[in-house]
Write a protein that holds these residues in place. Structure first.
Motif, PDB file in Angstrom:
ATOM      1  N   ASP A  92      29.906  30.972  34.720  1.00 41.87           N
ATOM      2  CA  ASP A  92      29.800  31.473  36.084  1.00 41.87           C
ATOM      3  C   ASP A  92      30.507  30.549  37.070  1.00 41.87           C
ATOM      4  O   ASP A  92      31.188  31.008  37.998  1.00 41.87           O
ATOM      5  CB  ASP A  92      28.337  31.602  36.499  1.00 41.87           C
ATOM      6  CG  ASP A  92      27.588  32.664  35.695  1.00 41.87           C
ATOM      7  OD1 ASP A  92      28.227  33.329  34.853  1.00 41.87           O
ATOM      8  OD2 ASP A  92      26.379  32.817  35.921  1.00 41.87           O
ATOM      9  N   GLU A  93      30.357  29.247  36.865  1.00 42.81           N
ATOM     10  CA  GLU A  93      30.913  28.267  37.797  1.00 42.81           C
ATOM     11  C   GLU A  93      32.437  28.345  37.882  1.00 42.81           C
ATOM     12  O   GLU A  93      33.028  27.904  38.875  1.00 42.81           O
ATOM     13  CB  GLU A  93      30.475  26.863  37.411  1.00 42.81           C
ATOM     14  CG  GLU A  93      28.998  26.584  37.590  1.00 42.81           C
ATOM     15  CD  GLU A  93      28.115  27.202  36.499  1.00 42.81           C
ATOM     16  OE1 GLU A  93      26.885  27.180  36.654  1.00 42.81           O
ATOM     17  OE2 GLU A  93      28.679  27.704  35.498  1.00 42.81           O
ATOM     18  N   ASP A  94      33.084  28.893  36.853  1.00 37.99           N
ATOM     19  CA  ASP A  94      34.550  29.011  36.876  1.00 37.99           C
ATOM     20  C   ASP A  94      35.028  29.918  38.010  1.00 37.99           C
ATOM     21  O   ASP A  94      36.159  29.800  38.478  1.00 37.99           O
ATOM     22  CB  ASP A  94      35.068  29.567  35.542  1.00 37.99           C
ATOM     23  CG  ASP A  94      34.812  28.620  34.373  1.00 37.99           C
ATOM     24  OD1 ASP A  94      34.639  27.413  34.615  1.00 37.99           O
ATOM     25  OD2 ASP A  94      34.793  29.102  33.228  1.00 37.99           O
ATOM     26  N   LEU A  95      34.157  30.823  38.442  1.00 41.05           N
ATOM     27  CA  LEU A  95      34.545  31.754  39.495  1.00 41.05           C
ATOM     28  C   LEU A  95      34.703  31.068  40.852  1.00 41.05           C
ATOM     29  O   LEU A  95      35.261  31.645  41.786  1.00 41.05           O
ATOM     30  CB  LEU A  95      33.516  32.883  39.623  1.00 41.05           C
ATOM     31  CG  LEU A  95      33.452  33.849  38.429  1.00 41.05           C
ATOM     32  CD1 LEU A  95      32.305  34.833  38.605  1.00 41.05           C
ATOM     33  CD2 LEU A  95      34.770  34.598  38.276  1.00 41.05           C
ATOM     34  N   ALA A  96      34.249  29.822  40.959  1.00 37.26           N
ATOM     35  CA  ALA A  96      34.426  29.078  42.208  1.00 37.26           C
ATOM     36  C   ALA A  96      35.908  28.896  42.540  1.00 37.26           C
ATOM     37  O   ALA A  96      36.273  28.696  43.708  1.00 37.26           O
ATOM     38  CB  ALA A  96      33.723  27.729  42.124  1.00 37.26           C
ATOM     39  N   LYS A  97      36.770  28.982  41.530  1.00 41.75           N
ATOM     40  CA  LYS A  97      38.210  28.840  41.770  1.00 41.75           C
ATOM     41  C   LYS A  97      38.745  29.958  42.664  1.00 41.75           C
ATOM     42  O   LYS A  97      39.801  29.812  43.284  1.00 41.75           O
ATOM     43  CB  LYS A  97      38.956  28.835  40.431  1.00 41.75           C
ATOM     44  CG  LYS A  97      38.602  27.662  39.521  1.00 41.75           C
ATOM     45  CD  LYS A  97      39.297  27.781  38.177  1.00 41.75           C
ATOM     46  CE  LYS A  97      38.891  26.650  37.236  1.00 41.75           C
ATOM     47  NZ  LYS A  97      39.518  26.806  35.890  1.00 41.75           N
ATOM     48  N   ILE A  98      38.016  31.056  42.739  1.00 43.52           N
ATOM     49  CA  ILE A  98      38.455  32.162  43.589  1.00 43.52           C
ATOM     50  C   ILE A  98      38.485  31.727  45.053  1.00 43.52           C
ATOM     51  O   ILE A  98      39.368  32.138  45.815  1.00 43.52           O
ATOM     52  CB  ILE A  98      37.526  33.377  43.395  1.00 43.52           C
ATOM     53  CG1 ILE A  98      37.724  33.966  41.991  1.00 43.52           C
ATOM     54  CG2 ILE A  98      37.774  34.447  44.455  1.00 43.52           C
ATOM     55  CD1 ILE A  98      36.732  35.051  41.628  1.00 43.52           C
ATOM     56  N   ALA A  99      37.542  30.881  45.443  1.00 41.39           N
ATOM     57  CA  ALA A  99      37.480  30.444  46.838  1.00 41.39           C
ATOM     58  C   ALA A  99      38.752  29.714  47.243  1.00 41.39           C
ATOM     59  O   ALA A  99      39.324  29.975  48.314  1.00 41.39           O
ATOM     60  CB  ALA A  99      36.256  29.561  47.053  1.00 41.39           C
ATOM     61  N   SER A 100      39.239  28.809  46.393  1.00 42.75           N
ATOM     62  CA  SER A 100      40.479  28.099  46.721  1.00 42.75           C
ATOM     63  C   SER A 100      41.681  29.023  46.607  1.00 42.75           C
ATOM     64  O   SER A 100      42.649  28.900  47.365  1.00 42.75           O
ATOM     65  CB  SER A 100      40.653  26.881  45.806  1.00 42.75           C
ATOM     66  OG  SER A 100      40.666  27.266  44.439  1.00 42.75           O
ATOM     67  N   ALA A 101      41.634  29.992  45.666  1.00 41.99           N
ATOM     68  CA  ALA A 101      42.737  30.937  45.534  1.00 41.99           C
ATOM     69  C   ALA A 101      42.882  31.795  46.785  1.00 41.99           C
ATOM     70  O   ALA A 101      43.990  32.181  47.170  1.00 41.99           O
ATOM     71  CB  ALA A 101      42.532  31.826  44.310  1.00 41.99           C
ATOM     72  N   LEU A 102      41.764  32.080  47.451  1.00 45.05           N
ATOM     73  CA  LEU A 102      41.814  32.884  48.674  1.00 45.05           C
ATOM     74  C   LEU A 102      42.459  32.127  49.828  1.00 45.05           C
ATOM     75  O   LEU A 102      42.858  32.732  50.824  1.00 45.05           O
ATOM     76  CB  LEU A 102      40.403  33.329  49.069  1.00 45.05           C
ATOM     77  CG  LEU A 102      39.851  34.508  48.256  1.00 45.05           C
ATOM     78  CD1 LEU A 102      38.354  34.643  48.451  1.00 45.05           C
ATOM     79  CD2 LEU A 102      40.565  35.791  48.643  1.00 45.05           C
ATOM     80  N   GLU A 103      42.589  30.808  49.702  1.00 49.71           N
ATOM     81  CA  GLU A 103      43.251  30.009  50.728  1.00 49.71           C
ATOM     82  C   GLU A 103      44.705  29.732  50.380  1.00 49.71           C
ATOM     83  O   GLU A 103      45.409  29.074  51.149  1.00 49.71           O
ATOM     84  CB  GLU A 103      42.505  28.687  50.911  1.00 49.71           C
ATOM     85  CG  GLU A 103      41.060  28.858  51.402  1.00 49.71           C
ATOM     86  CD  GLU A 103      40.328  27.540  51.509  1.00 49.71           C
ATOM     87  OE1 GLU A 103      40.865  26.516  51.010  1.00 49.71           O
ATOM     88  OE2 GLU A 103      39.236  27.522  52.087  1.00 49.71           O
ATOM     89  N   SER A 104      45.158  30.229  49.237  1.00 44.27           N
ATOM     90  CA  SER A 104      46.533  30.006  48.779  1.00 44.27           C
ATOM     91  C   SER A 104      47.381  31.251  49.035  1.00 44.27           C
ATOM     92  O   SER A 104      46.864  32.372  49.022  1.00 44.27           O
ATOM     93  CB  SER A 104      46.555  29.674  47.286  1.00 44.27           C
ATOM     94  OG  SER A 104      45.738  28.540  47.013  1.00 44.27           O
ATOM     95  N   PRO A 105      48.672  31.078  49.238  1.00 43.96           N
ATOM     96  CA  PRO A 105      49.528  32.240  49.501  1.00 43.96           C
ATOM     97  C   PRO A 105      49.752  33.125  48.279  1.00 43.96           C
ATOM     98  O   PRO A 105      50.077  34.304  48.410  1.00 43.96           O
ATOM     99  CB  PRO A 105      50.834  31.613  49.973  1.00 43.96           C
ATOM    100  CG  PRO A 105      50.840  30.249  49.365  1.00 43.96           C
ATOM    101  CD  PRO A 105      49.416  29.806  49.343  1.00 43.96           C
ATOM    102  N   GLY A 106      49.615  32.573  47.076  1.00 44.71           N
ATOM    103  CA  GLY A 106      49.848  33.369  45.884  1.00 44.71           C
ATOM    104  C   GLY A 106      51.296  33.329  45.441  1.00 44.71           C
ATOM    105  O   GLY A 106      52.140  32.665  46.041  1.00 44.71           O
ATOM    106  N   GLU A 107      51.573  34.056  44.372  1.00 42.82           N
ATOM    107  CA  GLU A 107      52.903  34.077  43.789  1.00 42.82           C
ATOM    108  C   GLU A 107      53.439  35.502  43.782  1.00 42.82           C
ATOM    109  O   GLU A 107      52.689  36.456  43.598  1.00 42.82           O
ATOM    110  CB  GLU A 107      52.865  33.530  42.360  1.00 42.82           C
ATOM    111  CG  GLU A 107      52.339  32.103  42.262  1.00 42.82           C
ATOM    112  CD  GLU A 107      52.162  31.655  40.822  1.00 42.82           C
ATOM    113  OE1 GLU A 107      52.498  32.445  39.907  1.00 42.82           O
ATOM    114  OE2 GLU A 107      51.681  30.527  40.610  1.00 42.82           O
ATOM    115  N   SER A 108      54.735  35.642  43.967  1.00 48.15           N
ATOM    116  CA  SER A 108      55.367  36.956  43.957  1.00 48.15           C
ATOM    117  C   SER A 108      55.946  37.249  42.572  1.00 48.15           C
ATOM    118  O   SER A 108      55.986  36.373  41.697  1.00 48.15           O
ATOM    119  CB  SER A 108      56.470  37.013  45.011  1.00 48.15           C
ATOM    120  OG  SER A 108      57.438  36.011  44.768  1.00 48.15           O
ATOM    121  N   GLY A 109      56.388  38.476  42.379  1.00 45.94           N
ATOM    122  CA  GLY A 109      57.052  38.844  41.133  1.00 45.94           C
ATOM    123  C   GLY A 109      56.173  39.521  40.116  1.00 45.94           C
ATOM    124  O   GLY A 109      56.669  39.967  39.072  1.00 45.94           O
TER     125      GLY A 109
END
Length: 284
Positions: A92-109
């Motif tokens: 369950d704790e692995d899902l905490a990475k979503i919080a930081s991902a929501l602050e990142s621009p992400g990748e295209s392609g």
């Protein structure tokens, strides 16, 4: 259906092959602190959390498959750029990475994700009509298609949203879903099953659908809403188009409330909604 796409530019996908409670992610039996963190981060980013799973048979009583599962953050930038971030979770704790991902621009392609609502615990119609559509689409695009939890508009089942494009379709069946998605992936969006674009207000969505009905299919960003005016129950919306589409179009719509009726399979009482009826679509 025109004008009924739920607003939003960011989606959080969490793979969970087990049973989905009526309220989706919030109802899962997960670590409370991690779940609260993900919900808070999603609210801050105006993101929608959807549970997803691959179409196909499931073992009754299964809670979660053994081994890693996927999560993703999909983002439609206001510029029209599409970005994604994907990860894996086992605890369950692995899902905490979503919080930081929501602050990142992400990748295209990345290719788009095709989400088909099949959330039977929320509304039986979504499961009955959505699962055959999910199976039909997954036979054609097995890596792109996921069943998902509630995305809104149960009365239009089967519903699908293509993300992060932000395009809602409704009233689909197995055959129409394949041709609709084929056209979408070729950047040729048609009006017939289109509910709207998630970066537009409901009357703006309805205006774009009316333009596609009048002038034929177009790419996701071929038309841009440049002016929106309201006068009582009437909306006047100006749309500009890229060649070879009309350069300037004025759309007038009348907003009206529908009579009371049962809107979804599980609705305990009757309800009504606002619909936007085009009264004029003309080049200017």
């Amino acid at each position: 259906m025109a004008g009924t796409a739920s607003p939003g530019l960011v989606w959080v996908l969490i793979e969970y092959p087990g049973a989905w409670p009526p309220n989706g992610f919030e109802g899962l039996d997960l670590d409370a602190g991690t779940k609260a963190l993900v919900i808070s981060a999603a609210q801050t980013a105006n993101a929608r959390i959807l549970l997803v799973r691959r179409p196909g048979p499931r073992r009754l009583g299964a809670r979660r498959r053994h081994g890693p599962a996927n999560w993703a953050v999909l983002r439609h930038q206001s510029s029209g750029a599409y970005q994604q971030l994907w990860g894996i979770w086992e605890r369950d704790e692995d899902l905490a990475k979503i919080a930081s991902a929501l602050e990142s621009p992400g990748e295209s392609g990345f290719p788009p994700v095709i989400l088909v609502c099949a959330h039977g615990q929320h509304d039986a119609c979504c499961a009955v009509r959505g699962r055959p559509v999910g199976r039909a689409l997954s036979e054609r695009w097995p890596e792109l298609v996921w069943e998902c939890s509630h995305i809104g508009g149960d009365r239009f089942a089967a519903n699908a949203v293509i993300a992060p494009d932000g395009v809602y379709y409704g009233g689909l069946d197995a055959g129409s879903s394949v041709t609709t998605v084929e056209d979408h992936l070729a950047d040729s969006i048609r009006a017939e099953y289109l509910r709207g674009y998630t970066d537009l207000l409901p009357p703006q969505q309805a205006a774009v659908v009316a333009v596609l009905e009048r002038f034929g299919p177009a790419g996701r960003h071929d038309y841009v809403v440049t002016e929106t005016l309201r006068e009582g129950e009437y909306w006047r919306i100006h749309i500009t188009g890229k060649p070879p589409h009309p350069a300037h179009i004025d759309v007038e719509l009348r907003a009206r409330r529908t009579p009371l009726r049962q809107l979804t399979c599980r609705a305990p009482t009757e309800g009504s909604v606002i619909v936007y009826e085009p009264t004029s679509v003309r080049r200017t």
